[in-house]
Design a protein around this motif. Structure first.
Motif, PDB file in Angstrom:
ATOM      1  N   MET A   8      28.419  -3.491   9.748  1.00 22.53           N
ATOM      2  CA  MET A   8      26.991  -3.522  10.054  1.00 22.53           C
ATOM      3  C   MET A   8      26.702  -2.808  11.368  1.00 22.53           C
ATOM      4  O   MET A   8      25.745  -2.037  11.481  1.00 22.53           O
ATOM      5  CB  MET A   8      26.496  -4.973  10.131  1.00 22.53           C
ATOM      6  N   TYR A  51      27.084   0.887  10.837  1.00 22.63           N
ATOM      7  CA  TYR A  51      25.945   1.468  10.125  1.00 22.63           C
ATOM      8  C   TYR A  51      24.726   1.569  11.037  1.00 22.63           C
ATOM      9  O   TYR A  51      23.990   2.556  11.010  1.00 22.63           O
ATOM     10  CB  TYR A  51      25.612   0.622   8.894  1.00 22.63           C
ATOM     11  N   GLU A  52      24.518   0.548  11.900  1.00 24.04           N
ATOM     12  CA  GLU A  52      23.340   0.517  12.755  1.00 24.04           C
ATOM     13  C   GLU A  52      23.615   1.082  14.144  1.00 24.04           C
ATOM     14  O   GLU A  52      22.799   0.896  15.058  1.00 24.04           O
ATOM     15  CB  GLU A  52      22.845  -0.932  12.891  1.00 24.04           C
ATOM     16  N   LEU A  54      25.693  -9.260   1.773  1.00 27.39           N
ATOM     17  CA  LEU A  54      24.683  -9.988   2.537  1.00 27.39           C
ATOM     18  C   LEU A  54      23.765 -10.777   1.611  1.00 27.39           C
ATOM     19  O   LEU A  54      23.396 -11.919   1.897  1.00 27.39           O
ATOM     20  CB  LEU A  54      23.870  -9.014   3.388  1.00 27.39           C
ATOM     21  N   MET A 113      27.813  -3.516   1.495  1.00 27.56           N
ATOM     22  CA  MET A 113      27.452  -4.444   2.561  1.00 27.56           C
ATOM     23  C   MET A 113      26.180  -5.223   2.220  1.00 27.56           C
ATOM     24  O   MET A 113      26.089  -6.434   2.428  1.00 27.56           O
ATOM     25  CB  MET A 113      27.265  -3.675   3.868  1.00 27.56           C
TER      26      MET A 113
END
Length: 866
Positions: free
Chosen positions: A102, A105-106, A79, A75
């Motif tokens: 994303m 992951y966050e 990015l 990722m």
């Protein structure tokens, strides 16, 4: 870049004196071992947080629980490559998938942030409505306390709960103070760390010229070693040739020497034996003649008329039988001469085997001197070639502008250090603002907790069980006011504190998870090493930046790993693609001239004929003729005999005794004369003859010992001589050539070893890039993570913990304040089972007229307690 190019120039200097690859072996010619001087760097590789380390580790564990996902390498790559754009067609499937990744992951960070935002939004609203509600005498705002059956337990439970929550909040505030203190000292630590790295880089620059000077100085050491080998060519080359010949020649010469000694001893023994035989032969003949004459004389005296009458007749009769023993006991025919054997030995002795051995020894011992005399001119040429190489190296070293490059790099580092110190006051100013803000936040929370603690302290110790709610003491009422003050401050400031917590949490958590952790486990390098990542035209960014060729596989991870190991810049950055030392300086190119001169070594060791043909034939003839030549037992048997048949002294003594018994006269006088003659023969002939027999016996035994297996020894020497002569004739030329080549390799080996070491030192050891890796660790692990991220994370962790606990603390404090504050009205109960009493206007029965009466409680039989 300036540092990289300076390193290239430094290596260019040494590139003209190096070749090879692997580190040299310790078993090098002449045991030449080099050790490149290195310096100790003061900056530590690891950064110890000290006593706050467990607190940081606790925050890391919390972050791992909140964010357990691995570092999103793919990722991050996408990015960085800008394949995902929020502003352009975000409904594309690939972008949607990436966005979902994303979010996934966050997710932990987002959930915590959303909860924080809810807290920020709801807490002011709740506080506002709570304040308005209480101002309307609702939501517990009326100053009246309802009496309940479990009032005491409820009050204690609420007090204990608030105490525990306040203790937990105090722990979080303590974390905040510790983190704020770490923030306060980080500028000083950063300055100290930067200065330490600066000194390490200065040491690196100062160390490089010293290393170059050491490398150049070792050529002089190597040349001196080679000169020593050239000056000692007699012992090195001549000695090696001598050592090759000695095992095959010296034993043969020793055998010849031993054989010569044996032949000489045999010759002496034969001469002594022959001399003794002659003496014995003459002495035996003369002794036999004299004894015969003496016997006839005695016999004549015994036949005279004087022996006819008694008593002489009896004495003469006793003497006559003994006369037959008066004679020689030796047989001359049993002691033949050894002239033939002596002549044979003399013939081989004239071969002079001692001279043969001596000539062989001299031939071996003179080889080193011959080698020295024959190589004087060549050695001078080799030394001249070595001196010219030394001059070339010095000229190359002077042609490289090393000093200018070092000055330029040093200026670059000094400018960077000056810029840091120039901007340091600004950093200290900004840091002081942050520290002051953090201190205000911590003190604000401390103030709130302090009000809670004071409320608990005053409420608990000021509470009176016998006092009614409207008659509570001042201390207890003050405790309730403190609690409500804490509640008011909580509603007033908690949302501001949470805003700070959410912002620092988002920044600190992502720095820790996206920078610190992947840097520690090297996954960040995997992202940076992605082909065509940082520049679309470059496959490998680092090689394109440094080596101007992006196709060379030079990665951040490999460079960092090699620098951490202390490897040299040349090998770490693969600078052989820019300046190939092996191509610019070849071992054969520099040693070729030396080898060419050494090829002119023409050592000539003339062959030697150890034994000529005539000498060899003499040895063979001797071995054939000496076989069973002498019967030693016959000589020894004869030599063991007494010279006479009877002991002459005993015979003379007996004869004298008998003569003394005779009457005076001619017979007696004649016998006494014969006695004297016998004694004289014994002394003058028998004793010398006995000595000759003893000498003969000794000579025979010596001869027997020295000539034992003499023919076999001679045949063995002949065989050994043939073998040694064949070895010399066949191999001496190849031995000389082989040892000459070995000697040449020894001399050139010093320089090959030196040049291989130079290449190894340059590529692996010289200009170690460890300070660069240490500086990177200092910037990331030390400053960014250790001095910024860890204190920041500990700060929001402690403040956030205390802020979140304000919510239950507010609820409990509001409920608990009812038990401590003085009420305006209260519930009243009868102590008998009656209906509720009406409001007494005149305050009869001892109760205030404003009191409100409650409903009868059938359970309570005793007077009610407040």
């Amino acid at each position: 870049m300036i540092l990289v190019f300076s390193v290239l120039l430094l290596l260019g200097l040494c590139g003209n004196i190096a070749s090879g690859g692997q580190p040299p072996s310790t078993s090098t010619p002449g045991a030449l071992n080099y050790e490149l001087p290195t310096s100790e760097y003061e900056t530590q590789d690891t950064f110890n947080a000290g006593i706050v380390g467990p607190l940081y580790q606790m925050v890391h564990i919390f972050l791992h629980v909140v964010q357990p996902n691995d570092f999103p390498v793919d990722m991050i790559r996408k990015l960085i490559q800008r394949e995902f754009d929020f502003s352009v067609d975000s409904k594309e499937p690939e972008n949607i998938v990436l966005a979902l990744k994303m979010v996934y992951y966050e997710i932990g960070v987002l959930i915590c942030a959303i909860l924080g935002l809810l807290f920020i939004v709801l807490m002011p609203l709740v506080g506002y409505f709570f304040c308005m509600c209480r101002c309307s005498n609702k939501c517990g705002g009326e100053m009246h306390q309802r009496q309940k059956r479990n009032e005491s337990c409820r009050r204690k439970f609420l007090a204990i709960s608030l105490l525990l929550i306040c203790l937990l909040m105090s722990l979080g505030i303590m974390y905040g103070f510790v983190a704020n203190h770490q923030v306060r000292t980080r500028i000083k630590r950063t300055q100290k760390l930067a200065e330490s790295n600066y000194r390490d880089l200065q040491i690196l620059l100062d160390e490089t010229p010293k290393q170059i000077d050491y490398i150049l100085a070792q050529y002089t050491t190597t040349k001196n070693k080679a000169f020593s080998a050239l000056d000692g060519i007699d012992s090195l080359l001549g000695g090696r040739i001598k050592d090759q010949l000695k095992p095959n020649v010296i034993p043969v010469l020793n055998e010849i020497e031993h054989l010569a000694t044996a032949i000489k001893q045999t010759k002496v023994a034969l001469e002594n034996m022959n001399s003794s035989l002659e003496i014995i032969q003459d002495g035996s003949t003369q002794l036999s003649t004299n004894l015969t004459t003496l016997r006839n004389s005695i016999q004549k005296s015994l036949n005279s008329s004087d022996c006819a009458s008694d008593p002489a007749s009896k004495i003469c009769a006793s003497i006559r039988p003994e006369l037959s023993n008066l004679g020689s006991n030796l047989n001359s025919s049993q002691l033949p001469s050894v002239d033939r054997e002596l002549n044979s030995v003399n013939d081989i002795y004239r071969t002079d085997l001692e001279s043969v051995a001596k000539r062989g020894y001299t031939f071996i011992d003179e080889i080193p001197g011959k080698v020295r005399n024959q190589t004087v001119a060549v050695i001078a040429d080799v030394k001249q070639a070595l001196d010219s190489i030394s001059s070339n190296i010095k000229n190359v070293s002077q042609s490289i502008p090393i000093e200018e490059v070092l000055v330029e790099v040093s200026h670059y580092i000094n400018d960077s250090n000056s810029y840091f110190h120039k901007e340091l006051p600004k950093l200290e100013e900004y840091d002081s603002y942050w520290w002051l803000g953090g201190l205000i936040v911590c003190f604000l929370l401390t103030l709130i907790v302090t009000f809670f603690f004071l409320g608990l302290l005053c409420g608990v110790f000021g509470y009176d069980k016998r006092a009614t709610p409207t008659r509570r003491g001042c201390v207890s009422n003050t405790g309730g006011i403190f609690l409500m003050t804490g509640v008011g401050l909580s509603f007033l400031f908690c949302w501001i504190l949470m805003i700070l917590v959410v912002l620092t949490f988002i920044v600190g958590a992502n720095v820790e998870k996206l920078l610190c952790e992947p840097y520690a486990n090297k996954k960040l390098f995997q992202v940076l090493d992605t082909p065509y990542l940082l520049r679309e035209q470059w496959q490998f960014f680092l090689s394109g930046l440094i080596l101007k060729d992006s196709n060379i596989n030079l990665t951040f991870e490999q460079v960092y790993r090699d620098c951490k190991k202390g490897r040299g810049v040349y090998a770490t950055f693969q600078l052989d693609n820019v300046f190939n030392i092996s191509e610019n300086f070849n071992i054969e190119k520099h040693t070729g001239e030396i080898i060419k001169e050494l090829d002119n070594l023409n050592v000539n060791v003339d062959n030697i004929e150890l034994l000529d043909k005539a000498g060899r034939e003499n040895l063979q003839d001797f071995a054939h003729s000496w076989k069973d030549a002498i019967d030693y037992s016959k000589y020894l048997k004869e030599a063991e005999k007494s010279p006479t048949k009877v002991d002459l002294l005993a015979f003379a003594s007996s004869l004298e005794e008998k003569a003394n018994k005779l009457p005076e006269g001619k017979l007696k006088q004649a016998l006494k004369t014969d006695v004297q003659n016998i004694i004289a023969i014994h002394q003058q002939q028998v004793l010398p003859l006995q000595q000759s027999l003893d000498a003969l016996k000794q000579s025979v035994r010596t001869l027997e010992r020295t000539s034992d297996k003499l023919p076999e020894k001679v045949n063995k020497v002949i065989s050994s001589l043939d073998s040694a002569q064949n070895f010399l004739t066949t191999n001496i030329s190849s031995i000389v050539i082989g040892e000459t080549q070995k000697y040449g390799r020894t001399v050139t080996g010093y320089f090959e070893h030196y040049l291989q070491w130079v290449l190894y030192a340059i590529t692996e050891k010289m200009t170690s890039c460890k300070p660069m890796a240490t500086a990177m660790d200092s910037a990331v692990n030390g400053v960014l993570c250790g001095y910024v991220a860890d204190p920041l994370n500990l700060f929001w962790f402690g403040i956030g913990k205390a802020t979140m606990l304000l919510l239950p603390a507010v609820i409990i404090a509001v409920k608990l304040a009812k038990y401590y504050r003085r009420m305006d009205s209260e519930d009243v109960y009868d102590d008998v089972e009656t209906v509720p009493m009406k409001n007494l206007e005149n305050g009869s029965n001892g109760y205030h007229k404003d009191h409100l009466y409650g409903v009868h409680n059938p359970v309570m039989t005793s007077p009610s307690r407040y």
